[in-house]
Write a protein that holds these residues in place. Structure first.
Motif, PDB file in Angstrom:
ATOM      1  N   SER A   1       0.910  -1.493   0.280  1.00 55.72           N
ATOM      2  CA  SER A   1      -0.013  -0.342  -0.240  1.00 55.72           C
ATOM      3  C   SER A   1       0.232   0.858  -0.246  1.00 55.72           C
ATOM      4  N   LEU A   2       0.412   2.354  -0.476  1.00 56.33           N
ATOM      5  CA  LEU A   2       0.609   3.654  -0.293  1.00 56.33           C
ATOM      6  C   LEU A   2       0.617   5.157  -0.290  1.00 56.33           C
ATOM      7  N   LEU A   3       0.759   5.012   1.156  1.00 59.32           N
ATOM      8  CA  LEU A   3      -0.195   5.899   1.310  1.00 59.32           C
ATOM      9  C   LEU A   3       0.309   7.992   1.788  1.00 59.32           C
ATOM     10  N   GLU A   4       0.339   8.362   0.941  1.00 58.39           N
ATOM     11  CA  GLU A   4       1.192   9.499   0.554  1.00 58.39           C
ATOM     12  C   GLU A   4       0.012  10.791   1.701  1.00 58.39           C
ATOM     13  N   ILE A   5       0.971  11.615   2.594  1.00 53.79           N
ATOM     14  CA  ILE A   5       0.482  12.502   3.091  1.00 53.79           C
ATOM     15  C   ILE A   5       1.079  14.270   2.367  1.00 53.79           C
ATOM     16  N   PHE A   6       0.156  14.648   1.673  1.00 56.84           N
ATOM     17  CA  PHE A   6       0.369  16.166   0.830  1.00 56.84           C
ATOM     18  C   PHE A   6       0.233  17.389   1.584  1.00 56.84           C
ATOM     19  N   ASP A   7       1.920  18.034   0.777  1.00 57.36           N
ATOM     20  CA  ASP A   7       1.822  19.804   1.785  1.00 57.36           C
ATOM     21  C   ASP A   7       0.435  20.032   1.347  1.00 57.36           C
ATOM     22  N   VAL A   8      -0.185  20.072   2.092  1.00 53.22           N
ATOM     23  CA  VAL A   8      -1.797  21.633   1.945  1.00 53.22           C
ATOM     24  C   VAL A   8      -1.453  22.638   2.397  1.00 53.22           C
ATOM     25  N   ALA A   9      -0.467  22.930   3.406  1.00 53.85           N
ATOM     26  CA  ALA A   9      -0.380  24.534   3.610  1.00 53.85           C
ATOM     27  C   ALA A   9      -1.104  24.292   5.412  1.00 53.85           C
ATOM     28  N   HIS A  10      -1.756  25.056   5.677  1.00 53.20           N
ATOM     29  CA  HIS A  10      -2.065  24.893   6.591  1.00 53.20           C
ATOM     30  C   HIS A  10      -4.530  24.182   6.477  1.00 53.20           C
ATOM     31  N   GLY A  11      -3.890  22.305   6.253  1.00 52.16           N
ATOM     32  CA  GLY A  11      -4.697  21.940   6.249  1.00 52.16           C
ATOM     33  C   GLY A  11      -4.919  20.378   5.835  1.00 52.16           C
ATOM     34  N   GLN A  12      -5.355  19.432   6.053  1.00 58.51           N
ATOM     35  CA  GLN A  12      -5.219  18.261   5.641  1.00 58.51           C
ATOM     36  C   GLN A  12      -5.054  17.722   4.331  1.00 58.51           C
ATOM     37  N   CYS A  13      -4.658  17.179   3.663  1.00 60.86           N
ATOM     38  CA  CYS A  13      -5.223  15.923   2.345  1.00 60.86           C
ATOM     39  C   CYS A  13      -4.591  14.339   2.150  1.00 60.86           C
ATOM     40  N   SER A  14      -4.939  13.993   2.490  1.00 62.22           N
ATOM     41  CA  SER A  14      -3.907  12.172   2.310  1.00 62.22           C
ATOM     42  C   SER A  14      -4.830  10.749   1.469  1.00 62.22           C
ATOM     43  N   LEU A  15      -4.156   9.838   0.385  1.00 65.60           N
ATOM     44  CA  LEU A  15      -4.726   9.532  -0.740  1.00 65.60           C
ATOM     45  C   LEU A  15      -3.513   8.228  -0.199  1.00 65.60           C
ATOM     46  N   LEU A  16      -4.916   7.358   0.260  1.00 67.00           N
ATOM     47  CA  LEU A  16      -4.206   6.152   0.330  1.00 67.00           C
ATOM     48  C   LEU A  16      -4.562   4.891  -1.316  1.00 67.00           C
ATOM     49  N   THR A  17      -3.061   4.284  -1.854  1.00 66.68           N
ATOM     50  CA  THR A  17      -3.645   3.864  -2.699  1.00 66.68           C
ATOM     51  C   THR A  17      -3.005   2.792  -2.495  1.00 66.68           C
ATOM     52  N   SER A  18      -3.437   1.721  -2.795  1.00 63.84           N
ATOM     53  CA  SER A  18      -3.770  -0.290  -2.025  1.00 63.84           C
ATOM     54  C   SER A  18      -3.477  -1.008  -3.109  1.00 63.84           C
ATOM     55  N   SER A  19      -2.767  -2.305  -3.623  1.00 62.46           N
ATOM     56  CA  SER A  19      -2.322  -3.382  -4.487  1.00 62.46           C
ATOM     57  C   SER A  19      -3.124  -3.174  -5.596  1.00 62.46           C
ATOM     58  N   SER A  20      -4.605  -3.364  -5.189  1.00 63.68           N
ATOM     59  CA  SER A  20      -5.738  -4.265  -5.894  1.00 63.68           C
ATOM     60  C   SER A  20      -5.848  -2.669  -6.857  1.00 63.68           C
TER      61      SER A  20
END
Length: 278
Positions: free
Chosen positions: A2-21
């Motif tokens: 799995s790839l879990l990405e936490i993006f640089d969104v300044a004063h906020g939050q955004c993450s994306l999880l991508t599974s092998s499927s």
């Protein structure tokens, strides 16, 4: 893997999880007003036209600012947020400070997501538990109504399992309310990464959360840009609660998007690897 990405969104939050499927789970959808980065453009660039699930951890604009753009690009299978807060409740919560475009989109979106989920995506064995305070019985402010999410991946053994806690913008009073629950206290065991509440603000830090449970993560991640709105003033406090990890030859207990930029974890049965990039 799995790839879990936490993006640089300044004063906020955004993450994306991508599974092998190929399943995709987006956690919040804030954007970076300084760099222009938006999750909607990232999803379009990557050719992602469907999100299996969207989790909203907090009903403030910095967690959903690009939701209108995201909904223009993708379909969403599951909408996951504090279930005690309806779309109409969001309008009541925002009547004093005004309704942003992202929250308005979320309020409208809730009308189409009220039935029980019959199919769960394949997240490489990841399971999660969620905790929340009730509106209006417990709290009537957005921060203490945050959706706390603990995600866990299985490993070859206990030492290689990986887990991450998303706290939204929970404040101390909300943490103390959750700490009355035995199941919540038990869930605080064996947390690998803690995404700090309220972007590192002092009002999101709760000493009892660590003293009354077995919570001692390896690493804290703070999603924020430059120090603003009294954010990141808790780095020293969080540092003393973390066991630490080796990252690029340095022993780190706290990672921040302000200093480290983009943060990602590659998660497999033999553990997780950390990568950051400006």
């Amino acid at each position: 893997m799995s790839l879990l990405e936490i993006f640089d969104v300044a004063h906020g939050q955004c993450s994306l999880l991508t599974s092998s499927s190929g399943a995709h789970l987006l956690i919040d959808c804030g954007h970076n007003g300084g760099t222009g980065w938006r999750p909607s453009e990232m999803l379009r660039y990557r050719g992602i036209g469907h999100l299996d699930e969207l989790i909203i951890t907090n009903c403030d604009e910095d967690h959903v600012s690009d939701l209108p753009g995201v909904l223009n690009e993708v379909s969403v299978g599951i909408l996951n947020r504090n279930p005690t807060v309806s779309g109409a409740d969001l309008y009541r919560l925002k009547e004093q400070r005004g309704m942003g475009r992202g929250i308005a989109a979320l309020a409208d979106m809730t009308k189409d997501y009220g039935t029980a989920v019959s199919y769960w995506p394949d997240y490489d064995g990841m399971t999660y538990r969620q905790f929340w305070n009730r509106y209006p019985d417990d709290f009537e402010d957005e921060n203490n109504l945050s959706l706390v999410t603990v995600m866990r991946w299985p490993g070859y053994n206990r030492d290689t399992g990986f887990s991450i806690l998303y706290a939204g913008d929970m404040e101390r009073a909300g943490w103390q309310a959750l700490l009355r629950r035995e199941d919540f206290r038990d869930e605080m065991r064996d947390i690998s990464v803690f995404v700090a509440s309220h972007h590192g603000r002092l009002n999101g830090y709760c000493r009892e959360l660590f003293e009354w449970t077995d919570l001692k993560p390896e690493l804290f991640v703070i999603s924020d840009c430059g120090i603003q709105y009294a954010t990141q003033e808790t780095i020293a406090l969080y540092r003393r609660h973390a066991s630490g990890v080796d990252h690029n030859g340095q022993y780190r207990r706290v990672i921040t998007t302000r200093r480290d930029g983009y943060v990602s974890f590659r998660i497999g049965p033999d553990g997780a690897s950390l990568w950051t990039a400006r």
